[in-house]
Enzyme design. Structure first.
Site, PDB file in Angstrom:
ATOM      1  N   TYR A 160      -0.338  -9.335  -2.444  1.00  9.54           N
ATOM      2  CA  TYR A 160       0.364  -8.130  -1.934  1.00  9.54           C
ATOM      3  C   TYR A 160       1.814  -8.288  -2.336  1.00  9.54           C
ATOM      4  CZ  TYR A 160      -4.160  -6.624   0.350  1.00  9.54           C
ATOM      5  OH  TYR A 160      -5.175  -6.458   0.231  1.00  9.54           O
ATOM      6  N   HIS A 169      -1.499  -7.728   5.614  1.00  8.25           N
ATOM      7  CA  HIS A 169      -2.818  -7.759   6.516  1.00  8.25           C
ATOM      8  C   HIS A 169      -2.464  -8.698   7.678  1.00  8.25           C
ATOM      9  CE1 HIS A 169      -6.170  -6.942   3.407  1.00  8.25           C
ATOM     10  NE2 HIS A 169      -5.163  -5.963   3.531  1.00  8.25           N
ATOM     11  N   ASN A 187       0.771  -1.201   0.121  1.00  7.49           N
ATOM     12  CA  ASN A 187       0.088   0.038   0.013  1.00  7.49           C
ATOM     13  C   ASN A 187       0.861   1.471   0.026  1.00  7.49           C
ATOM     14  OD1 ASN A 187      -2.367  -1.368  -0.078  1.00  7.49           O
ATOM     15  ND2 ASN A 187      -2.514  -1.688   2.069  1.00  7.49           N
ATOM     16  N   ASP A 209     -15.851 -33.232   7.564  1.00  3.74           N
ATOM     17  CA  ASP A 209     -16.462 -33.224   6.511  1.00  3.74           C
ATOM     18  C   ASP A 209     -17.916 -32.934   6.587  1.00  3.74           C
ATOM     19  OD1 ASP A 209     -17.193 -33.798   3.864  1.00  3.74           O
ATOM     20  OD2 ASP A 209     -16.858 -35.695   3.821  1.00  3.74           O
ATOM     21  N   TYR A 210     -18.335 -31.726   6.269  1.00 11.07           N
ATOM     22  CA  TYR A 210     -19.511 -31.130   6.477  1.00 11.07           C
ATOM     23  C   TYR A 210     -20.225 -31.690   5.180  1.00 11.07           C
ATOM     24  CZ  TYR A 210     -17.981 -28.544  10.495  1.00 11.07           C
ATOM     25  OH  TYR A 210     -17.394 -27.928  11.572  1.00 11.07           O
ATOM     26  N   ARG A 246      -6.536 -14.102   0.011  1.00  9.90           N
ATOM     27  CA  ARG A 246      -7.822 -14.315  -0.452  1.00  9.90           C
ATOM     28  C   ARG A 246      -7.919 -14.232  -2.077  1.00  9.90           C
ATOM     29  NH1 ARG A 246      -7.389  -8.702   0.567  1.00  9.90           N
ATOM     30  NH2 ARG A 246      -8.322  -7.587  -0.731  1.00  9.90           N
TER      31      ARG A 246
HETATM   32 CA    CA Z   1     -17.909 -31.896   2.576  1.00 16.18          CA
END
Ligand code: CA
Length: 694
Positions: free
Chosen positions: A229, A220, A170, A408-409, A283
């Site tokens: 960055y 960050h 920055n 594991d959802y 990100r």
């Molecule tokens: Ca999953």
């Protein structure tokens, strides 16, 4: 006396002229660089002119928009740049077009009057002043220059942001438009100030954002950003240093050496055949096309002109990259400040991203990277050809990021903490002798605990996990890979049916093969293998991008530890760079010596290397060698010639001043007591090497 005075006066006049020529020469370079973008783009400029309204605005732009990422008003400035470029380019067909000139003046006047602002300061304080500066400099070289008062008002409008108050990229980005303004106003003091700020980030820092002592790049907070960055930093510094090269304002030698080291030995090494590791972009991993790095050769060509000390390296590298034949020589490095490991061989890259309480986990922010919750939990970037993960992210199942251990959802879990949070674990680190190494990560996140370690050799990477625990009802899984499906998937040389997903218990010695990578499971393991079409959208992971549903075929393999395990473990060996045809032989020369809650150890008989992770101080037995340590550590013992052993050690807690190791051999020789003084200050956590003989 008078003559002498006259001589001094002449010298002074000469210097002033030189300094002025310096500024002129620098501005000319800026012009020549910026104008390149607009060569042969007359048609585009003419199109913008035709669509422009009499007041200088464009109908399709919402000037009241204040969006964070894709901000509508940016288009206005980009179109004005297109007009200015077409007008100021020496060979342009629109070089003398009074209509283009008028359109430009109207557009600039409209911009001044309307003064559009985004809610994101980056647009206001970085991007718009930079673009304004570029436009004004281009117009300085046009046949008819801008009216002086209009130019003056725009120069005033550029006065936004304060580089002195910023850090890292920055700072560089804001100082860049200060630099343009200094050139436009011939202000030497401002020029010196802007360059001081521009080159200030080219320095090693500790406990701050920017270039670290391990030559990783953090921004960050202490968050891994070698690209993103880090790339902005490279771009900014390189651009400006090229402009001022050979003038009295050039970047000094010490800074040039640091910059070159970061670019050559960190940044470029995260790229394989033009594709960058998905872990180094923060990100930005959620942005389309981000992993493809096409422009590096141009950067190299600019750097070689300044970095003459490395001209041989640059000559070879530019040649190889131009011919798409980058050699990727063997290299291993652990970044103890960035929590990241690079492991490179001519046949593959296998890099690991971990986290600790000293660093920040990968962030979400500005509605980007909305599902990157488990990205730093031991992600392994396995590349042979390069594009294995290119643009796969919208289709990823986000609790099965390659290398990570996670619950594991049924549905992907959004990352709801923004701008990065510190890891919970202190134990994270790696050793490196520049060729081989070990990385270990005591994962502690989201109700999951695991001791994860990677043992790096030439043709194999051994991945061990121990002490795996989880709460909740979901199954705990360790994902071996999730990559584009290419060709067939075979298990013990038998092809898997396409569009299937099967989880079952496989016996020890199972070998899975897919797209030039073989995976060997030395023990009986419950494995899930999927080679199915997956769907998603860029919008889902990054709200700045299209919601259109896209799909593609993906190879996914994971180890199923069951729900709420109390003390599970895993072991697999990855062998990347295996040509299709016959499965490779099982790596029987690799012995897993320990894989329990307290320690993990591997012996590679072919290389005569022992590697170990001690989560606690104590004894470890490595074949006929036993080692007692008084501190948790990572270590590697490598037999050299003439009975010399090389010991590499690192402190993953970054707290020990000394490490005492009592090394015994069960052949009756006297145990060796090694008192190792560990690296200090910003080098805490780095590898210490000691050679010894029994
Ligand atoms: Ca999953």
């Amino acid at each position: 006396m008078q003559k002498l005075f006259l001589a001094i006066a002449l010298v002074a006049v000469n210097l002033t002229i030189q300094a002025q020529t310096g500024i002129e020469a620098i501005m000319k370079r800026v012009y020549e660089e910026e104008i390149k973008t607009y060569k042969g783009k007359e048609k585009q400029a003419y199109g913008h002119l035709r669509a422009q309204q009499p007041d200088g605005s464009w109908k399709d732009i919402n000037y009241k928009d204040s969006s964070m990422t894709v901000w509508s008003a940016t288009k206005h400035m980009e179109r004005l740049l297109s007009l200015a470029g077409a007008y100021a380019e020496a060979r342009s067909a629109l070089k003398e077009s009074t209509n283009i000139y008028k359109g430009l003046i109207n557009g600039l006047q409209f911009w001044l009057n309307e003064n559009p602002l985004s809610k994101n300061w980056w647009h206001n304080q970085i991007d718009m002043p930079q673009k304004t500066g570029e436009l004004l400099i281009m117009m300085r070289y046009a046949d008819q220059k801008l009216p002086a008062d209009l130019e003056q008002q725009l120069i005033e409008r550029m006065k936004r942001g304060n580089p002195d108050a910023m850090t890292g990229a920055n700072k560089t980005d804001i100082a860049m438009h200060f630099f343009y303004r200094a050139l436009l106003t011939g202000n030497k003091e401002l020029l010196t100030h802007s360059l001081e700020q521009l080159f200030m980030p080219v320095a090693l820092v500790d406990g701050k954002e920017g270039l670290q002592y391990d030559f990783s790049y953090l921004q960050h907070g202490p968050q891994l950003y070698i690209s993103g960055y880090g790339e902005e930093f490279i771009k900014g510094v390189l651009k400006i240093s090229t402009y001022v090269a050979g003038t009295p304002y050039a970047m000094n030698k010490e800074k040039l050496a640091l910059f070159s080291e970061f670019y050559r030995n960190t940044y470029l090494k995260t790229i394989r055949n033009n594709y960058i590791d998905f872990s180094v972009h923060g990100r930005g991993v959620s942005r389309p096309d981000i992993l493809l790095k096409k422009g590096e050769i141009n950067r190299m060509k600019n750097l070689v002109l300044q970095d003459v000390g490395n001209s041989l390296y640059w000559g070879n590298t530019i040649r190889d990259w131009t011919n798409n034949k980058a050699e990727n020589p063997p290299y291993h490095q652990h970044f103890w400040k960035g929590d990241y490991t690079l492991h490179i061989r001519p046949a593959y890259n296998f890099n690991v991203r971990i986290a600790s309480s000293r660093t920040k986990r990968t962030e979400a922010g500005n509605k980007e990277n909305l599902y990157g919750k488990f990205l730093p939990d031991g992600a392994t970037n396995i590349q042979v050809e390069g594009p294995e993960y290119y643009n796969i992210m919208p289709l990823w199942e986000w609790d099965k990021i390659p290398g990570t251990t996670s619950k594991d959802y049924a549905e992907d879990q959004p990352l709801t903490e923004f701008w990065g949070v510190a890891g919970n674990n202190r134990f994270a680190g790696g050793i490196s002798d520049k060729l081989y190494g070990v990385t270990a990560y005591q994962l502690q996140y989201n109700g999951v605990k695991a001791n994860k370690a990677w043992f790096f050799f030439d043709d194999q990477v051994v991945c061990l996990g121990s002490g795996l625990q989880a709460d909740g009802n979901e199954n705990l899984v360790t994902t071996v890979n999730q990559t584009w499906l290419k060709g067939t998937v075979s298990v013990n040389s038998k092809n898997q049916a396409i569009q299937t997903s099967v989880t079952k218990e496989y016996p020890g010695g199972t070998m899975v093969y897919h797209n030039q990578v073989a995976y060997y499971f030395p023990e009986a393991t419950k494995i899930g293998i999927s080679n199915k079409t997956q769907s998603g959208s860029w919008y889902r992971i990054n709200n700045a991008h299209p919601a259109r549903v896209i799909s593609g075929d993906i190879f996914k393999m994971w180890i199923d530890h069951g729900a709420a395990p109390g003390n599970a473990s895993y072991a697999y060996v990855v062998m990347p760079g295996v040509k299709p045809g016959k499965d490779p032989a099982p790596p029987t020369f690799i012995k897993i010596l320990e894989n329990n809650n307290h320690q993990q150890a591997v012996f590679h008989a072919g290389l005569n290397i022992y590697q170990a992770v001690l989560y606690e101080a104590g004894n470890i037995v490595l074949g006929d060698i036993s080692i007692k340590t008084d501190h948790p550590c990572l270590l590697q013992l490598k037999a050299e010639s003439n009975g010399v052993w090389q010991l590499s050690v690192a402190d993953p807690l970054q707290s020990a001043e000394n490490l005492n190791l009592l090394i015994g051999k069960n052949d009756g020789s006297k145990p060796k007591l090694l008192k190792v003084q560990m690296p200090d200050g910003p080098y805490k956590g780095s590898t210490k090497q000691v050679s010894f003989k029994w």
